[in-house]
Scaffold this active site. Structure first.
Site, short mmCIF file in Angstrom:
data_model
loop_
_atom_site.label_atom_id
_atom_site.label_comp_id
_atom_site.label_asym_id
_atom_site.label_seq_id
_atom_site.Cartn_x
_atom_site.Cartn_y
_atom_site.Cartn_z
CE LYS A 1 -4.23 -1.68 0.77
NZ LYS A 1 -4.36 -2.70 1.66
CB SER B 1 -0.12 -8.10 -1.13
OG SER B 1 -1.18 -9.04 -0.11
CD GLU C 1 -9.99 4.57 1.12
OE1 GLU C 1 -10.05 5.63 0.84
OE2 GLU C 1 -9.35 3.79 0.66
C1 LIG Z 1 -5.13 -3.80 1.52
C2 LIG Z 1 -4.38 -5.01 1.19
C3 LIG Z 1 -4.88 -5.99 0.30
C4 LIG Z 1 -6.01 -5.82 -0.62
O1 LIG Z 1 -6.07 -4.75 -1.47
P1 LIG Z 1 -5.67 -4.67 -3.00
O2 LIG Z 1 -6.22 -3.35 -3.52
O3 LIG Z 1 -6.58 -5.89 -3.53
O4 LIG Z 1 -4.31 -5.11 -3.11
C5 LIG Z 1 -4.05 -7.22 0.00
N1 LIG Z 1 -3.04 -7.37 0.80
C6 LIG Z 1 -2.63 -6.74 1.66
C7 LIG Z 1 -1.46 -6.91 2.45
C8 LIG Z 1 -3.27 -5.52 1.94
O5 LIG Z 1 -2.83 -4.80 2.97
#
Ligand SMILES: *Cc1c(COP(=O)(O)O)cnc(C)c1O
Length: 411
Positions: A104, A393, A126
């Site tokens: 993010k 992610s 948000e």
């Molecule tokens: C917010 C988040 C997501 C989901 O958001 P996307 O916009 O689909 O990437 C996925 N993995 C993590 C670690 C997050 O913090």
């Protein structure tokens, strides 16, 4: 700079595959906003399309990606996981090692730099899991900007540590007690704030969602993920992966990964949504498995809604995937047959969380655990010679407390 040169440097890519002038990717996207936001959205679009061609802007973004975020993140060959999944080589793109623990930060940094360029002194955002709020609070501290984060009170309870983290970073966290008290309601409140304060305030949206230009802008700020992974994979294995796989909440980490490979027809793109307690009972957030086209929060996309267009309550063990709409570009990639979407249930994600911890010494975010849950099946599909690239992610530190409450002594 030519596109071909950009493609091989591992740098974020701007201006590749723009939506049409109305912000549509095929039949999806667009800009559905109240009258008061039409002019501000137009100004935002103009400002963004100008800075993405500005060498100085891109140079500052890239320098902070290196010095502050810690990029490039590693591409890690998960040997024990690969073996456990039948032998295909599984590569993890380690966004969990980025500053603040998830992808993010890439987008939050890009948009905060844009906000400063636009002369804004205040940021509203948000947050669902709290990760986008933490990333936004972090970049606001970095750039000395005022920060207000809206968060559903249920999410605040699930992610108490992230709420405290945001406050430590100087942000004000405002609890949202309406509707389902999760991400959708927090977005409504942030929008409401922005309508009233648009003169000095920038709305920093956390995923590849919402009205044009957010989906293309967020994807481009996240495109560094896939561009790095593509270069790293070619350098280490001499070829592209067979599959690029990521979890899909709003869709930003997945678009950030997929973008580099969309033109490489030999690379299968697989997104994994939150199957929650299963599709049949309706307690899930699998928009492609259980949704239909509709408009939610500024964009036309796949939405979980009833026959009258009322938005359905969603559920996922992971707050970051718990949302009724998906980024419009994913809907277009599905329609084109370019990407495929599956889902993993809560129990499957929890099992994958535990598996990655024990096999690799990595506790993934519960969101990312949905991608790990899908890997076993995908690895068998590609066979032992296959290369499977997975976007990890984020890291799981934020989730250990809620997992402890769910699993107790079984963990
Ligand atoms: C917010 C988040 C997501 C989901 O958001 P996307 O916009 O689909 O990437 C996925 N993995 C993590 C670690 C997050 O913090």
């Amino acid at each position: 700079m030519t596109m071909a040169a950009q493609e091989r440097t591992g740098r974020p890519v701007f201006g590749r595959r723009d939506p049409d002038a109305r912000g549509y990717f095929g039949e999806y996207g667009g800009r559905f906003v109240p009258e008061t936001l039409v002019a501000p959205m137009e100004a935002l679009t103009e400002a963004y399309f100008a800075v993405r061609q500005d060498e100085a802007f891109i140079a500052e973004f890239e320098q902070l990606l290196r010095q502050f975020v810690g990029r490039p993140t590693p591409l890690y060959e998960a040997r024990r996981l690969s073996e456990a999944c039948g032998g295909a080589t599984i590569l993890l793109k380690r966004e969990d090692l980025a500053h603040t623990g998830a992808h993010k930060i890439n987008n939050a940094l890009g948009q905060a730099l844009l906000a400063r360029r636009m002369g804004k002194s205040r940021i509203v955002a948000e947050t669902g899991a709290g990760q986008h709020g933490v990333a936004t609070a972090t970049v606001c501290a970095l750039l000395g900007m005022q920060c207000v984060v809206y968060m559903g009170v249920d999410d605040m309870a699930r992610q108490a540590l992230n709420v405290f983290r945001m406050r430590m970073l100087g942000a004000e966290v405002r609890g949202v007690d309406s509707g389902s008290r999760t991400l959708k309601d927090a977005i409504n409140e942030a929008m409401r704030d922005w309508v009233a304060t648009v003169q000095d305030t920038y709305y920093l949206l956390g995923s590849a969602l919402g009205p044009h230009p957010y989906p293309v802008m967020v994807r481009e700020f996240q495109s560094v993920i896939g561009e790095e992974a593509r270069v790293q994979c070619l350098a280490a294995y001499g070829r592209l992966p067979d599959v690029a796989l990521a979890c899909v909440g709003g869709g930003s980490n997945a678009m950030g990964l997929f973008d580099a490979f969309v033109a490489d027809r030999g690379v299968r793109l697989i997104g994994v949504e939150a199957g929650g307690e299963g599709i049949e009972g309706g307690r899930h957030a699998a928009r492609f498995a259980g949704g239909t086209p509709g408009v939610l929060q500024g964009t036309r996309t796949f939405v979980l809604q009833d026959a009258n267009g009322n938005i359905e309550l969603t559920h996922s063990v992971s707050a970051g995937l718990d949302y009724a709409a998906v980024g419009p570009e994913h809907a277009d990639l599905l329609q084109q047959g370019r990407a495929e979407y599956r889902y993993a249930t809560d129990p499957e994600a929890l099992a994958a969380f535990a598996r990655l911890g024990r096999l690799e010494g990595i506790l993934p975010a519960l969101e990312s655990a949905h991608a790990i849950a899908a890997v076993e099946q995908v690895a068998r599909e590609v066979g032992t010679d296959g290369l499977v690239l997975v976007n990890l992610s984020g890291r799981g530190d934020k989730d250990v407390q809620s997992i402890q409450e769910l699993l107790g002594d079984q963990a």
